[in-house]
Design an enzyme around this catalytic site. Sequence first.
Site, PDB file in Angstrom:
ATOM      1  N   LYS A   1       0.831  -1.208   0.000  1.00  0.00           N
ATOM      2  CA  LYS A   1       0.000   0.000   0.000  1.00  0.00           C
ATOM      3  C   LYS A   1       0.872   1.267   0.000  1.00  0.00           C
ATOM      4  O   LYS A   1       0.638   2.219  -0.741  1.00  0.00           O
ATOM      5  CB  LYS A   1      -0.931  -0.024   1.219  1.00  0.00           C
ATOM      6  CG  LYS A   1      -1.690   1.247   1.489  1.00  0.00           C
ATOM      7  CD  LYS A   1      -2.661   1.566   0.370  1.00  0.00           C
ATOM      8  CE  LYS A   1      -3.156   2.988   0.459  1.00  0.00           C
ATOM      9  NZ  LYS A   1      -4.474   3.132   0.950  1.00  0.00           N
TER      10      LYS A   1
ATOM     11  N   CYS B   1      -3.751  10.625   1.649  1.00  0.00           N
ATOM     12  CA  CYS B   1      -2.995   9.390   1.482  1.00  0.00           C
ATOM     13  C   CYS B   1      -1.628   9.633   0.867  1.00  0.00           C
ATOM     14  O   CYS B   1      -0.609   9.308   1.453  1.00  0.00           O
ATOM     15  CB  CYS B   1      -3.778   8.441   0.589  1.00  0.00           C
ATOM     16  SG  CYS B   1      -5.470   8.277   1.134  1.00  0.00           S
TER      17      CYS B   1
HETATM   18  N1  SAJ Z   1      -2.069  14.906  -8.673  1.00  0.00           N
HETATM   19  C1  SAJ Z   1      -1.271  15.732  -9.454  1.00  0.00           C
HETATM   20  N2  SAJ Z   1      -0.917  15.302 -10.699  1.00  0.00           N
HETATM   21  C2  SAJ Z   1      -1.333  14.108 -11.204  1.00  0.00           C
HETATM   22  C3  SAJ Z   1      -2.143  13.251 -10.394  1.00  0.00           C
HETATM   23  C4  SAJ Z   1      -2.487  13.694  -9.127  1.00  0.00           C
HETATM   24  O1  SAJ Z   1      -0.866  16.837  -9.045  1.00  0.00           O
HETATM   25  O2  SAJ Z   1      -1.000  13.809 -12.365  1.00  0.00           O
HETATM   26  C5  SAJ Z   1      -2.462  15.360  -7.313  1.00  0.00           C
HETATM   27  C6  SAJ Z   1      -3.982  15.557  -7.164  1.00  0.00           C
HETATM   28  O3  SAJ Z   1      -4.365  16.805  -7.675  1.00  0.00           O
HETATM   29  C7  SAJ Z   1      -4.156  15.435  -5.661  1.00  0.00           C
HETATM   30  C8  SAJ Z   1      -3.096  14.400  -5.282  1.00  0.00           C
HETATM   31  O4  SAJ Z   1      -2.191  14.340  -6.373  1.00  0.00           O
HETATM   32  O5  SAJ Z   1      -3.859  16.661  -5.022  1.00  0.00           O
HETATM   33  C9  SAJ Z   1      -3.648  13.014  -4.999  1.00  0.00           C
HETATM   34  O6  SAJ Z   1      -4.660  12.653  -5.937  1.00  0.00           O
HETATM   35  P1  SAJ Z   1      -4.760  11.190  -6.570  1.00  0.00           P
HETATM   36  O7  SAJ Z   1      -5.909  11.177  -7.516  1.00  0.00           O
HETATM   37  O8  SAJ Z   1      -3.450  10.807  -7.141  1.00  0.00           O
HETATM   38  O9  SAJ Z   1      -5.000  10.205  -5.332  1.00  0.00           O
HETATM   39  P2  SAJ Z   1      -6.007  10.123  -4.060  1.00  0.00           P
HETATM   40  O10 SAJ Z   1      -5.309  10.703  -2.885  1.00  0.00           O
HETATM   41  O11 SAJ Z   1      -7.371  10.609  -4.356  1.00  0.00           O
HETATM   42  O12 SAJ Z   1      -6.125   8.509  -3.905  1.00  0.00           O
HETATM   43  C10 SAJ Z   1      -4.932   7.722  -3.797  1.00  0.00           C
HETATM   44  C11 SAJ Z   1      -5.040   6.541  -4.793  1.00  0.00           C
HETATM   45  N3  SAJ Z   1      -3.729   5.896  -4.914  1.00  0.00           N
HETATM   46  C12 SAJ Z   1      -3.134   5.692  -6.109  1.00  0.00           C
HETATM   47  O13 SAJ Z   1      -3.635   6.064  -7.165  1.00  0.00           O
HETATM   48  C13 SAJ Z   1      -1.836   4.969  -6.099  1.00  0.00           C
HETATM   49  C14 SAJ Z   1      -6.105   5.553  -4.311  1.00  0.00           C
HETATM   50  O14 SAJ Z   1      -6.136   4.405  -5.150  1.00  0.00           O
HETATM   51  C15 SAJ Z   1      -5.820   5.138  -2.861  1.00  0.00           C
HETATM   52  O15 SAJ Z   1      -6.802   4.228  -2.375  1.00  0.00           O
HETATM   53  C16 SAJ Z   1      -5.859   6.387  -2.005  1.00  0.00           C
HETATM   54  O16 SAJ Z   1      -4.805   7.258  -2.466  1.00  0.00           O
HETATM   55  C17 SAJ Z   1      -5.644   5.953  -0.555  1.00  0.00           C
HETATM   56  O17 SAJ Z   1      -6.652   5.874   0.180  1.00  0.00           O
HETATM   57  O18 SAJ Z   1      -4.514   5.622  -0.192  1.00  0.00           O
END
Ligand code: SAJ
Length: 423
Positions: A212, A266
């Site tokens: 994870k 996360c």
């Molecule tokens: N972000 C960027 N650029 C990108 C992608 C994301 O700046 O290209 C930023 C987003 O704007 C946000 C942050 O990253 O601020 C996180 O967003 P996210 O969509 O990457 O992830 P979360 O936090 O909504 O959910 C993540 C997921 N993990 C992965 O994709 C590896 C989800 O599957 C997990 O279950 C969750 O964390 C968790 O609960 O751990």
Amino acid sequence: MPFQTISVIGLGYIGLPTAAVFASRKKRVIGVDVNQKAVDTINRGEIHIVEPDLDMVVHAAVTEGYLRATTIPEAADAFLIAVPTPFKDGHEPDLDYIESASKAIAPVLKKGDLVILESTSPVGATEQMSAWLAEARPDLSFPQTHSEDSDVRIAHCPERVLPGHVLRELVQNDRVIGGMTPKCSAAAAALYKIFVEGECVITNARTAEMCKLTENSFRDVNIAFANELSIICDKLDINVWELIRLANRHPRVNILQPGPGVGGHCIAVDPWFIVSKTPEEARLIRTAREVNDSKPEWVLNKVKLAVAEFLQANPEKTAKDVTIACFGLAFKPDIDDLRESPALAITQQIAASHPGPVVAVEPNIEELPGKLTGKLNLTNIEAAQAEADVIVLLVDHKEFRTMSKTALSQKALVDTRGVIESC
Ligand code: SAJ
């Protein structure tokens, strides 16, 4: 039949949907939470968190009598612990919630029960949880001392669902099942098979914990790469969004998108759990965190520069006459979740330091949270476009991606998401 009664400890963003989905499969579910208000809300068939369709599933589960919430744990055949694991000062993981949850369920544990830790945890947390349970119940045996013959089975099965898609991902995603022994894994897999349509892949508890953390660190490192590129490109006068589009045409390159920083509960937290266990070795993971955490400060400097440039072009004005509009407050596109949001933090800092008016546009909320009212005003896209001298684009919500670019071309612009500049 095994698992007639399932108890879920912690009825938040993960625990409540999990409890509701078990209940929808006609299992008797006892949800436990320390928050009396949350317990009362759920027992009325309502929900206290925002997640699409969850209200319907919880309402059906409660009215049909399969789901009930309480503040005091009761006997069950399986216990799932889904409490928060934040970090303390110095980014040290805080296992206090897991410790209190373990101590709360210990008195009602019986021979044959299964206890699963779902909370994202540093490596070793499942063994620690088992040790707390063993300490509280010397009359029962646990895997760390009795291996396959233990009375109680223990496993770590991290949740991996994406906020906004929780109900679908809970059912469809593959599940990593890390038992403290193979029998523990088999029991946990049988439990998840009640609703999981993805594969239940078996490993040990430590690997499941690390898995994870690895997934979220992988994403953090990749976002840090994109964020660092955006800073480099700014200095070299290159459009980073065009650059990434071009580089991604290579069959083995897939760069993520830069932004104002990394938010949510996360990705900005979990990599620290690796760093805290192996500070000497986790150099790249730590640096990625530092790069992402420093991005809001960089954006704030860009906003200051944009204001200064605007004043240079309009010498009759002072900073007090400059209106700044911040587009987007949520932590990522098309959701209403403002918690741990870099967009929100940047907007708050602008509102606190800029002497002129500051407005915010967030199409996914009706009103600003109490602590934000005061100098900051929530407005709509058209009004913000009309009033603003400087526009700061912080979240690429769908409403912003489709707004008129010509109206914005007259404004000083800081586009952290490439909404305008990537066109
Ligand atoms: N972000 C960027 N650029 C990108 C992608 C994301 O700046 O290209 C930023 C987003 O704007 C946000 C942050 O990253 O601020 C996180 O967003 P996210 O969509 O990457 O992830 P979360 O936090 O909504 O959910 C993540 C997921 N993990 C992965 O994709 C590896 C989800 O599957 C997990 O279950 C969750 O964390 C968790 O609960 O751990």
